[in-house]
Design a protein around this motif. Structure first.
Motif, PDB file in Angstrom:
ATOM      1  N   THR A 133      -0.757   1.276  -9.927  1.00 20.87           N
ATOM      2  CA  THR A 133      -0.933   2.231 -11.014  1.00 20.87           C
ATOM      3  C   THR A 133      -0.142   3.499 -10.702  1.00 20.87           C
ATOM      4  O   THR A 133       0.054   3.846  -9.533  1.00 20.87           O
ATOM      5  N   ARG A 134       0.326   4.153 -11.751  1.00 21.49           N
ATOM      6  CA  ARG A 134       0.964   5.456 -11.573  1.00 21.49           C
ATOM      7  C   ARG A 134       0.470   6.401 -12.662  1.00 21.49           C
ATOM      8  O   ARG A 134       0.674   6.152 -13.848  1.00 21.49           O
ATOM      9  N   ILE A 135      -0.198   7.432 -12.210  1.00 21.66           N
ATOM     10  CA  ILE A 135      -0.613   8.511 -13.101  1.00 21.66           C
ATOM     11  C   ILE A 135      -0.107   9.801 -12.457  1.00 21.66           C
ATOM     12  O   ILE A 135      -0.609  10.232 -11.419  1.00 21.66           O
ATOM     13  N   GLY A 136       0.919  10.388 -13.040  1.00 21.55           N
ATOM     14  CA  GLY A 136       1.587  11.496 -12.391  1.00 21.55           C
ATOM     15  C   GLY A 136       2.800  11.014 -11.626  1.00 21.55           C
ATOM     16  O   GLY A 136       3.449  10.038 -12.004  1.00 21.55           O
ATOM     17  N   ASP A 137       3.086  11.644 -10.515  1.00 22.32           N
ATOM     18  CA  ASP A 137       4.340  11.382  -9.810  1.00 22.32           C
ATOM     19  C   ASP A 137       4.263  10.252  -8.786  1.00 22.32           C
ATOM     20  O   ASP A 137       5.228   9.517  -8.587  1.00 22.32           O
ATOM     21  N   VAL A 138       3.143  10.123  -8.087  1.00 14.94           N
ATOM     22  CA  VAL A 138       3.074   9.189  -6.960  1.00 14.94           C
ATOM     23  C   VAL A 138       2.214   7.988  -7.307  1.00 14.94           C
ATOM     24  O   VAL A 138       1.040   8.140  -7.659  1.00 14.94           O
ATOM     25  N   PRO A 139       2.761   6.781  -7.221  1.00 16.31           N
ATOM     26  CA  PRO A 139       1.979   5.580  -7.544  1.00 16.31           C
ATOM     27  C   PRO A 139       1.003   5.212  -6.435  1.00 16.31           C
ATOM     28  O   PRO A 139       1.153   5.633  -5.288  1.00 16.31           O
ATOM     29  N   HIS A 140       0.039   4.396  -6.796  1.00 18.39           N
ATOM     30  CA  HIS A 140      -0.971   3.905  -5.854  1.00 18.39           C
ATOM     31  C   HIS A 140      -1.066   2.397  -6.000  1.00 18.39           C
ATOM     32  O   HIS A 140      -1.010   1.864  -7.114  1.00 18.39           O
ATOM     33  N   GLY A 141      -1.194   1.706  -4.890  1.00 17.14           N
ATOM     34  CA  GLY A 141      -1.338   0.253  -4.924  1.00 17.14           C
ATOM     35  C   GLY A 141      -2.558  -0.202  -4.150  1.00 17.14           C
ATOM     36  O   GLY A 141      -3.029   0.481  -3.228  1.00 17.14           O
ATOM     37  N   MET A 142      -3.074  -1.359  -4.531  1.00 15.76           N
ATOM     38  CA  MET A 142      -4.205  -1.973  -3.832  1.00 15.76           C
ATOM     39  C   MET A 142      -3.969  -3.468  -3.779  1.00 15.76           C
ATOM     40  O   MET A 142      -3.850  -4.113  -4.823  1.00 15.76           O
ATOM     41  N   PHE A 143      -3.835  -4.026  -2.566  1.00 17.33           N
ATOM     42  CA  PHE A 143      -3.599  -5.463  -2.467  1.00 17.33           C
ATOM     43  C   PHE A 143      -4.839  -6.189  -1.971  1.00 17.33           C
ATOM     44  O   PHE A 143      -5.644  -5.646  -1.220  1.00 17.33           O
ATOM     45  N   LYS A 144      -4.959  -7.420  -2.431  1.00 22.54           N
ATOM     46  CA  LYS A 144      -6.026  -8.298  -1.973  1.00 22.54           C
ATOM     47  C   LYS A 144      -5.518  -9.082  -0.765  1.00 22.54           C
ATOM     48  O   LYS A 144      -4.468  -9.721  -0.827  1.00 22.54           O
ATOM     49  N   ALA A 145      -6.228  -9.005   0.326  1.00 17.35           N
ATOM     50  CA  ALA A 145      -5.825  -9.731   1.528  1.00 17.35           C
ATOM     51  C   ALA A 145      -5.790 -11.234   1.241  1.00 17.35           C
ATOM     52  O   ALA A 145      -6.714 -11.773   0.626  1.00 17.35           O
ATOM     53  N   PRO A 146      -4.716 -11.927   1.665  1.00 18.70           N
ATOM     54  CA  PRO A 146      -4.597 -13.353   1.360  1.00 18.70           C
ATOM     55  C   PRO A 146      -5.611 -14.232   2.075  1.00 18.70           C
ATOM     56  O   PRO A 146      -5.895 -15.342   1.642  1.00 18.70           O
ATOM     57  N   VAL A 147      -6.167 -13.708   3.167  1.00 16.91           N
ATOM     58  CA  VAL A 147      -7.141 -14.465   3.952  1.00 16.91           C
ATOM     59  C   VAL A 147      -8.306 -13.537   4.277  1.00 16.91           C
ATOM     60  O   VAL A 147      -8.100 -12.400   4.700  1.00 16.91           O
ATOM     61  N   VAL A 148      -9.529 -14.003   4.071  1.00 12.44           N
ATOM     62  CA  VAL A 148     -10.697 -13.230   4.492  1.00 12.44           C
ATOM     63  C   VAL A 148     -10.763 -13.287   6.019  1.00 12.44           C
ATOM     64  O   VAL A 148     -10.746 -14.375   6.607  1.00 12.44           O
TER      65      VAL A 148
END
Length: 306
Positions: A114-129
């Motif tokens: 997501t990007r709201i403003g200047d700096v984007p933010h990401g969130m990844f789901k780990a491929p393995v628990v």
């Protein structure tokens, strides 16, 4: 052959902080040897190579290398690459929310950007628990490898532990910030410790040392990560190890069912401050999903000739 590349600083919103990353585009025709050579040329903790996806429903296929070899999954390359690809798909200055789907050796990794403003933010789901591999060896051996004393290892239910979830890391809780700050790799005790851990099938060359607290008011833990055998004396931010930390927190802090959020500071002792967000979902007493997030900023762009 000329290939475009970008560099980013990951897990930060400020240039020259966080963990540097190189992203090489259109790498479909590179051999493994060429990817490794380019990685050593950049001389960063990790370089990620972007290729066409095997499944057109996904965004890209990627391979991740560190100076000592290839990694099936790594957090800061995943996050930085996803944020870059998302920004390249959207107009500068415009807010957006999108999902980037990366095919990695460890599996498919979806990243919400997501990007709201200047700096984007990401969130990844780990491929393995993440799972527990074993308890740590004798505290005296651990302490000697890190220049500490045995009574400085462990706190309030947190004990040394070996965890796996793609890569494998050895987790070492220490009693205080001052102990964390003075920790360091000490030879030959470090190599002896890695030899003890090497009895497991999983390759281990990294220790993730952590304690409670941090500079930020929301900080849950402060950490450092050492992997000199892989060409990384110290890593400013380690997303994959942060994901694995969820298993340790489940065991040591007896997390209840529900969604849990933690902020982890890393790289501060290196003058590369990094802020990582860990989310862990627990149901019926076990982890069901782990996510790691943060920000990233572009630093440079260019062309590399192969």
């Amino acid at each position: 052959m000329e290939l475009k590349f970008n560099t980013l600083d990951v897990f930060t919103n400020k240039r020259f902080g966080g963990n540097p990353l190189a992203v090489v585009h259109d790498a479909d025709h590179l051999t493994t040897e060429q990817m490794q050579t380019i990685t050593r040329e950049f001389n960063l903790s990790e370089t990620i190579f972007v290729m066409k996806p095997a499944d057109p429903n996904n965004t890209a296929k990627v391979r991740i290398f560190f100076p000592g070899g290839e990694m099936p999954f790594a957090g800061h390359p995943t996050l930085g690459c996803a944020i870059l690809l998302a920004e390249m798909k959207n107009k500068p200055g415009c807010s957006f929310e999108t999902e980037i789907r990366l095919e990695e050796v460890a599996g498919l990794v979806p990243v919400k950007v997501t990007r709201i403003g200047d700096v984007p933010h990401g969130m990844f789901k780990a491929p393995v628990v993440p799972v527990k591999v074993d308890d740590g060896p004798d505290k005296a051996a651990i302490a000697a490898a890190l220049g500490l004393s045995a009574d400085e290892i462990g706190f309030a239910g947190h004990a040394p532990i070996l965890l796996q979830g793609g890569p494998t890391f050895f987790f070492v809780p220490v009693v205080s910030r001052s102990v964390l700050e003075k920790s360091r790799v000490c030879e030959p005790a470090w190599s002896a410790l890695m030899g003890i851990l090497g009895k497991h099938e999983a390759y281990v060359d990294a220790a993730y040392v952590y304690t409670r607290g941090g500079d930020g008011k929301d900080a849950s833990f402060r950490s450092r990560m050492y992997a000199p055998g892989g060409g990384i004396p110290e890593d400013p931010a380690t997303g994959s190890a942060t994901a694995l930390l969820a298993r340790q927190l489940l065991i040591a802090d007896k997390l209840k069912d529900g969604k849990h959020r933690f902020v982890i500071e890393q790289g501060y002792e290196m003058k590369r401050p990094s802020d990582l967000v860990l989310e862990a979902d627990v149901a019926k007493g076990d982890l069901t999903e782990v996510r790691v997030g943060g920000q990233a900023v572009r630093v440079s762009a260019g062309v590399i000739t192969v």
